[in-house]
Design a protein around this motif. Structure first.
Motif, mmCIF file in Angstrom:
data_model
loop_
_atom_site.group_PDB
_atom_site.id
_atom_site.type_symbol
_atom_site.label_atom_id
_atom_site.label_comp_id
_atom_site.label_asym_id
_atom_site.label_seq_id
_atom_site.Cartn_x
_atom_site.Cartn_y
_atom_site.Cartn_z
ATOM 1 N N GLN A 15 0.822 -1.211 0.000
ATOM 2 C CA GLN A 15 0.000 0.000 0.000
ATOM 3 C C GLN A 15 0.863 1.272 0.000
ATOM 4 O OE1 GLN A 15 -3.279 -0.248 -0.489
ATOM 5 N NE2 GLN A 15 -3.055 -2.474 -0.465
ATOM 6 N N SER A 17 2.441 4.779 -2.042
ATOM 7 C CA SER A 17 1.926 5.843 -2.907
ATOM 8 C C SER A 17 3.034 6.314 -3.852
ATOM 9 C CB SER A 17 1.431 7.028 -2.062
ATOM 10 O OG SER A 17 0.357 6.636 -1.234
ATOM 11 N N THR A 84 -1.601 2.111 -3.169
ATOM 12 C CA THR A 84 -2.883 2.574 -2.630
ATOM 13 C C THR A 84 -3.802 3.059 -3.748
ATOM 14 O OG1 THR A 84 -1.904 4.759 -2.293
ATOM 15 C CG2 THR A 84 -1.888 3.255 -0.414
ATOM 16 N N LYS A 85 -3.195 3.581 -4.812
ATOM 17 C CA LYS A 85 -3.961 4.079 -5.944
ATOM 18 C C LYS A 85 -3.306 3.597 -7.229
ATOM 19 C CE LYS A 85 -5.550 8.382 -8.084
ATOM 20 N NZ LYS A 85 -5.490 9.873 -8.019
ATOM 21 N N SER A 142 -2.983 -5.835 3.635
ATOM 22 C CA SER A 142 -2.635 -4.536 4.238
ATOM 23 C C SER A 142 -1.276 -4.560 4.915
ATOM 24 C CB SER A 142 -3.704 -4.127 5.260
ATOM 25 O OG SER A 142 -3.858 -5.134 6.248
#
Length: 653
Positions: A15, A17, A84-85, A142
């Motif tokens: 996760q 970025s 995360t994205k 996660s």
């Protein structure tokens, strides 16, 4: 398989970025470096980007599998990252243009670890990532611990059964690095075939070599084959006559079902050529078959060099004679070494052709060894060929040394293959020292053993045999006209440009220079074998109603015939290497009959011009041509009938 052994929680970035491919690759490379997998981050990243330029490493379903094979990798493994994205679709080029990468696996592979358990584990990772549910579970984790535990689950599946299938398709997958795409393309084809109820077997030609090799029995049953490759297909000739489709290795990841429909309903065509036996199955048949396969491989790689060398000599001599009107016997004279213009160019081109001929035996022995031991046999085989060609005498400054010739090339090339294979199988090292085996131990030990074998066995036996024959020729130089003609012709035809041939030439030219005996039998025996063998490949089907030569020798036959007119007897060497017990006696008999016939009818040639442009200088040319024709026909017909009889005997068994 335990793919978790190829990574560790510290290599799993969960996760995160990031918005660019470059940032992600740098971060994952940093992880690999800090945890002892990579010794030079810049060198490894260079290898990764080289792979990126070759083809997309973005897949579909948010997945990307960049990878690099580099000497900067200390041990094989992988680092992974989830985002995360997801990235923008243009941020990472993918097989599916709409793919937005959100899970990345960066594979690191040492250059020296092809074929080891590490790559088998990495291939397992690649195929497990074709499971959509497995990828979805990885995305949802996660923590690094959860991700690692998912990797630790047993992902092996039973192979699908196709007993009821009416169609059977083969596949070959191979990507540039032989790692991820190779296995993922195979998995995609297998999944699609399972869904369509089609039986399939996919051979992977990757960094491990050939895995799941397709057998001859499978080829006989196949309705088609899919070549999903970015590299040259190994042993493609196995599939001659099978309908095929050929695409990039990434294509099955996008359109595997369409590929299956295409190969069964509208293939690109049939695989060209004449079907050959599966090399692995040849090796299982026994020692004799393996030896024959080694000889055939050596010949097939030697032929282009043979043709190239003959072409260089032919071009140089033709222009020298027809364009400049100069004496062909002078083209190699050292006085032209520093000449300018066309004269200097042709002189050097002729020397270049002669230089290439020096490497016929090294190339033959090198690839004969390769057939037995694969890449590990190349260096020892090359060294053996250097000895067979007598190049060691040149470099050691030994004058008058008589090399072992084609017999030495056979023995040393095959010995190099078995020695290298034995060493590769028996030497066992820890994984940290494994790179020493193919790069240091096997070439070093195998070359040393070939040196010893040549020094104490091959040179004394086969070089000694050639010396005995050479001395015998010298002692018989006072025989009668036909007797001396027979001796010179037999020795000239014996080894087609080898040491015995050269000894006969030295005697014949000396006798001619002193006006004691003309060169007629010598010049005829140079051209009769290549012309006769070449002709036999052209007329065999008209004489006995079928081909008696395999395809490769039929190709060589045309070259041998043309080179014969240029007095380049080496064009017939592949026939001698393939079947020495047939070729050598027939060459000798045909040359003796042809030469003695011409001499008895009154043909006389005093000049060392055996090529077609020297024929008009012969006294009583019709007698010369009658002897030439008879000798060529004896060799052509004898080869056809002997080989036909052997074929019939084999078929009767």
């Amino acid at each position: 398989m335990k793919i978790e052994t190829m990574t560790q929680p510290e290599l799993l970035q969960i996760q995160k970025s990031f918005s660019t491919k470059e940032e992600i690759l740098e971060e994952l490379t940093k992880c690999l470096s800090e945890n002892g997998y990579v010794t030079d981050s810049k060198e490894f990243l260079r290898a990764v980007y080289e792979r990126e330029h070759h083809s997309e490493t973005g897949m579909e379903n948010g997945l990307a599998i960049p990878h690099g094979k580099s000497k900067a990798v200390k041990k094989a493994g992988f680092a992974a990252m989830t985002l995360t994205k997801p990235l923008q679709k243009e941020a990472w080029a993918s097989l599916n243009p709409e793919n937005q990468v959100e899970i990345i696996f960066l594979l690191a592979i040492p250059e020296t670890e092809a074929g080891t358990t590490h790559l088998k584990l990495l291939s397992e990772l690649s195929t497990r990532l074709m499971d959509d549910s497995f990828v979805a579970s990885l995305k949802s984790t996660s923590t690094a611990k959860q991700f690692y535990e998912l990797l630790s689950e047993n992902g092996e599946k039973a192979s699908p059964k196709f007993a009821e299938s009416k169609k059977f398709v083969l596949g070959i997958t191979s990507c540039a690095t032989g790692i991820a795409h190779t296995y993922m393309a195979a998995e995609a084809l297998e999944k699609a075939a399972d869904q369509k109820g089609i039986a399939i077997h996919v051979e992977k030609q990757g960094a491990n070599g050939i895995e799941d090799r397709i057998t001859t029995e499978m080829i006989k049953k196949a309705d088609g084959i899919i070549f999903a490759v970015d590299t040259k297909i190994k042993d493609r000739e196995r599939f001659a006559g099978v309908p095929y489709v050929q695409v990039k290795v990434a294509e099955p990841l996008k359109n595997s079902q369409k590929l299956l429909d295409r190969v069964l309903n509208s293939p690109d065509g049939m695989v060209d050529g004449e079907r050959t036996e599966n090399k692995e199955e040849i090796n299982k048949k026994g020692f004799k078959s393996e030896l024959m396969s080694a000889v055939m491989t050596g010949i097939s790689y030697m032929i282009p060099l043979l043709v190239a060398a003959g072409l260089m000599l032919g071009i140089a001599k033709l222009i020298w004679i027809l364009g400049l009107g100069m004496d062909p016997g002078l083209i190699g004279d050292v006085k032209y070494n520093n000449s300018d213009g066309l004269v200097g160019f042709l002189h050097l081109l002729d020397n270049f052709g002669n230089m290439l001929f020096k490497f016929i035996y090294p190339v033959f022995s090198m690839f004969a060894a390769y057939s037995i031991a694969d890449r590990t046999g190349l260096i020892a085989g090359f060294a053996g060929g250097l000895f067979a060609g007598g190049l060691h005498y040149t470099f050691w400054g030994i004058e008058g040394g008589i090399p072992s010739g084609f017999l030495g090339a056979l023995v040393l090339g095959i010995s190099a293959g078995y020695i290298s294979r034995f060493l590769n199988e028996k030497i066992k090292l820890s994984k940290n020292l494994n790179a020493m085996k193919p790069m240091f131990l096997i070439p070093g030990l195998s070359v040393l053993l070939i040196f010893i074998l040549n020094l104490f066995i091959v040179d004394p036996i086969f070089g000694g045999l050639n010396k005995i024959i050479s001395d015998g020729i010298t002692s018989m130089s006072g025989s009668g006209k036909l007797g001396l003609s027979a001796i010179i012709a037999a020795a000239t035809a014996f080894d087609l440009g080898g040491p015995v041939n050269k000894a006969a030439g030295a005697i014949a030219i000396g006798l001619s220079a002193d006006k004691i005996f003309p060169l007629t039998p010598r010049v005829l025996a140079i051209v009769i074998p290549p012309l006769g063998l070449g002709l036999s490949t052209m007329i065999d089907r008209f004489v006995v109603g079928r081909r008696v030569y395999p395809q490769d020798l039929r190709v060589v036959g045309g070259t041998s015939f043309l080179l014969g007119f240029l007095a380049i007897s080496e064009g017939a060497i592949p026939f001698m290497l393939r079947n020495p017990l047939i070729t050598i006696p027939i060459n000798i008999i045909g040359s003796i009959i042809g030469a003695c016939t011409a001499v008895a009818l009154g043909a006389v040639q005093w000049l060392p011009l055996p090529a077609v442009w020297g024929w008009p200088l012969v006294t009583h040319l019709p007698a010369y041509l009658i002897g030439l024709t008879i000798g060529v026909l004896v060799i052509a017909l004898a080869n056809i009938f002997v080989r036909y009889a052997l074929l019939k005997r084999e078929e009767a068994k």
